[in-house]
Design a protein around this motif. Structure first.
Motif, short mmCIF file in Angstrom:
data_model
loop_
_atom_site.label_atom_id
_atom_site.label_comp_id
_atom_site.label_asym_id
_atom_site.label_seq_id
_atom_site.Cartn_x
_atom_site.Cartn_y
_atom_site.Cartn_z
N GLN A 47 -8.64 11.42 16.04
CA GLN A 47 -6.90 11.17 17.04
C GLN A 47 -6.38 10.45 15.67
O GLN A 47 -4.98 10.48 15.64
CB GLN A 47 -7.05 11.10 18.00
N LEU A 48 -7.00 9.45 15.91
CA LEU A 48 -6.74 7.86 14.38
C LEU A 48 -6.02 8.40 13.56
O LEU A 48 -5.24 8.57 12.76
CB LEU A 48 -7.67 6.70 14.46
N ALA A 49 -7.26 9.72 12.76
CA ALA A 49 -7.02 10.09 11.14
C ALA A 49 -5.59 10.79 11.64
O ALA A 49 -5.10 10.38 10.51
CB ALA A 49 -8.26 11.01 10.49
N ALA A 50 -5.54 11.69 12.12
CA ALA A 50 -4.36 12.20 12.34
C ALA A 50 -2.88 11.93 12.30
O ALA A 50 -1.50 12.19 11.70
CB ALA A 50 -3.83 13.27 13.31
N ALA A 51 -3.12 10.22 13.62
CA ALA A 51 -2.18 9.72 13.75
C ALA A 51 -1.21 9.16 12.16
O ALA A 51 -0.18 8.87 11.86
CB ALA A 51 -1.68 9.10 14.94
N ALA A 52 -2.54 8.22 11.97
CA ALA A 52 -2.27 8.10 10.29
C ALA A 52 -1.42 8.59 9.07
O ALA A 52 -0.77 8.29 8.76
CB ALA A 52 -3.68 7.31 9.93
N GLU A 53 -1.96 10.08 9.06
CA GLU A 53 -1.48 10.60 8.14
C GLU A 53 0.00 11.13 8.34
O GLU A 53 1.10 11.11 7.42
CB GLU A 53 -2.72 12.06 8.31
N ALA A 54 0.36 11.79 9.82
CA ALA A 54 1.85 11.84 9.97
C ALA A 54 2.70 11.38 10.20
O ALA A 54 4.23 11.17 9.16
CB ALA A 54 1.95 12.14 11.37
N ASP A 56 1.80 7.89 7.33
CA ASP A 56 2.08 8.20 6.25
C ASP A 56 3.26 9.33 5.73
O ASP A 56 3.85 8.48 4.41
CB ASP A 56 1.18 8.47 5.57
N GLU A 57 3.41 10.48 6.30
CA GLU A 57 4.23 11.09 5.94
C GLU A 57 5.92 11.05 5.85
O GLU A 57 6.75 10.88 5.34
CB GLU A 57 3.94 12.66 6.21
N LEU A 58 5.50 10.52 7.06
CA LEU A 58 7.19 10.73 7.42
C LEU A 58 7.42 8.80 7.26
O LEU A 58 8.99 9.13 6.53
CB LEU A 58 7.35 10.35 9.39
N LEU A 59 6.90 8.06 6.72
CA LEU A 59 7.35 7.11 6.41
C LEU A 59 7.73 7.52 4.89
O LEU A 59 8.68 6.80 4.49
CB LEU A 59 6.25 5.60 6.40
N TYR A 60 7.15 7.99 3.93
CA TYR A 60 7.48 9.07 2.87
C TYR A 60 8.76 9.38 2.72
O TYR A 60 9.61 9.31 2.00
CB TYR A 60 6.26 9.70 1.85
N ASP A 61 8.93 9.97 4.02
CA ASP A 61 10.07 11.43 3.68
C ASP A 61 11.16 10.62 3.53
O ASP A 61 12.67 9.80 3.62
CB ASP A 61 9.52 11.94 4.96
N ARG A 62 11.46 9.54 4.85
CA ARG A 62 12.66 9.17 4.99
C ARG A 62 12.88 7.40 4.38
O ARG A 62 13.59 7.52 4.18
CB ARG A 62 12.38 8.41 6.56
N TYR A 63 11.41 6.42 3.96
CA TYR A 63 11.61 5.66 3.44
C TYR A 63 10.70 5.57 1.45
O TYR A 63 11.03 4.26 0.75
CB TYR A 63 11.47 4.16 3.61
N ASP A 64 10.64 6.56 1.46
CA ASP A 64 10.15 6.59 -0.17
C ASP A 64 8.66 5.38 -0.33
O ASP A 64 8.45 4.50 -1.35
CB ASP A 64 10.73 7.06 -1.21
N VAL A 66 4.59 3.94 0.83
CA VAL A 66 3.33 5.04 1.35
C VAL A 66 2.34 3.80 2.33
O VAL A 66 2.84 2.51 1.85
CB VAL A 66 2.85 5.24 -0.59
N THR A 67 1.12 4.18 2.91
CA THR A 67 0.19 3.03 3.19
C THR A 67 -0.99 3.42 2.29
O THR A 67 -0.68 4.16 1.90
CB THR A 67 0.27 3.24 5.04
N PRO A 68 -1.68 1.80 3.05
CA PRO A 68 -2.77 1.91 2.11
C PRO A 68 -4.09 2.64 3.48
O PRO A 68 -5.20 2.36 3.06
CB PRO A 68 -3.13 0.51 2.36
N PHE A 69 -2.91 3.64 4.47
CA PHE A 69 -4.77 4.37 4.82
C PHE A 69 -4.68 5.12 3.83
O PHE A 69 -4.37 5.87 3.46
CB PHE A 69 -4.04 4.80 6.31
N GLU A 70 -6.52 5.39 3.47
CA GLU A 70 -6.86 6.10 3.55
C GLU A 70 -8.51 6.42 4.68
O GLU A 70 -9.09 5.98 4.52
CB GLU A 70 -7.52 5.85 1.68
#
Length: 241
Positions: A47-54, A56-64, A66-70
């Motif tokens: 659940q944490l992995a899915a939330a972090a991935e979601a 990360d994608e929204l942050l990139y789409d909106r503000y270009d 990324v996060t340090p999450f891997e």
């Protein structure tokens, strides 16, 4: 991406809040875990992995940005739910290859055909498809893996799963779909070889051009090391047959 397709600032904020909630749930699951393979921890991790991935994608789409999450892939296995003392097991193997030298592949297949007294006379080895059939029909998979460069092949990733079964399968039972019933929760141990693990291997003074893979065991198996280096470099000039 057009402005109309971009997520809103509120959606990005909501995704960030979802990550915070997932972090709290994951920590709570870890604090309450009943053992090393607690399914609640595994579920909270996913659940944490899915939330972090979601997020990360929204942050990139909106503000270009990324996060340090891997989120590691292939490292986490679900908790084992198979029998404690398996009466049967299945060994599932996948090895990937690329055809790196088509002429060498065809030449090796022609040699096999020329030495085959039972050959039908058809030029089966004249195509890559036919040559692969000739070589894999003549040699055991382990021999092809050890001599892949001789056959014009380049190794990719490979994996081996040992899966527990309740009873031995009936003859011919799974031949139509041999990998369909692979259950990750019944994996006794698993070994992966991939160039992606190179950063984890302590190569010491090894030549940088040498192909080195890492075999990783997943599961409680005695007498098996978690990480073992395997030298995949082949001496093409050596007569291995």
């Amino acid at each position: 991406m057009s402005d109309a397709a971009q997520p809103t600032a509120a959606e990005v904020r909501a995704a960030a809040e979802a990550v915070k909630t997932a972090l709290d749930r994951h920590l709570a699951a870890v604090e309450r875990r009943s053992g090393e393979d607690d399914p609640a921890v595994y579920e909270a991790f996913n659940q944490l992995a899915a939330a972090a991935e979601a997020y990360d994608e929204l942050l990139y789409d909106r503000y270009d940005e990324v996060t340090p999450f891997e989120i590691p892939g292939g490292e986490e296995m679900p908790p084992y739910t198979g029998p404690e003392e398996p009466n049967a097991l299945s060994v599932l193997i996948r090895r990937d290859y690329a055809v790196s030298d088509q002429q060498r592949l065809l030449a090796q297949a022609r040699r096999v055909e020329a030495a085959d007294d039972d050959s039908s006379g058809e030029d089966v080895s004249g195509t890559v498809h036919g040559a692969l059939g000739v070589l894999f029909g003549e040699f055991e998979p382990d021999e092809i893996a050890s001599r892949h460069k001789e056959f014009g092949l380049e190794e990719g990733d490979s994996t081996l799963w040992v899966v527990a079964a309740d009873e031995p399968a009936e003859p011919g039972e799974w031949l139509e779909a041999p990998f369909e019933q692979a259950d990750a929760q019944r994996v006794i141990c698993r070994f992966d070889v991939s160039a992606v693990f190179d950063d984890d291997a302590d190569l010491g003074d090894e030549d940088d051009d040498e192909d080195v893979g890492v075999v990783r065991g997943v599961g409680d198996v005695d007498d098996i090391e978690d990480v073992e280096e395997v030298d995949l470099d082949e001496d093409e000039d050596e007569d291995q047959r």
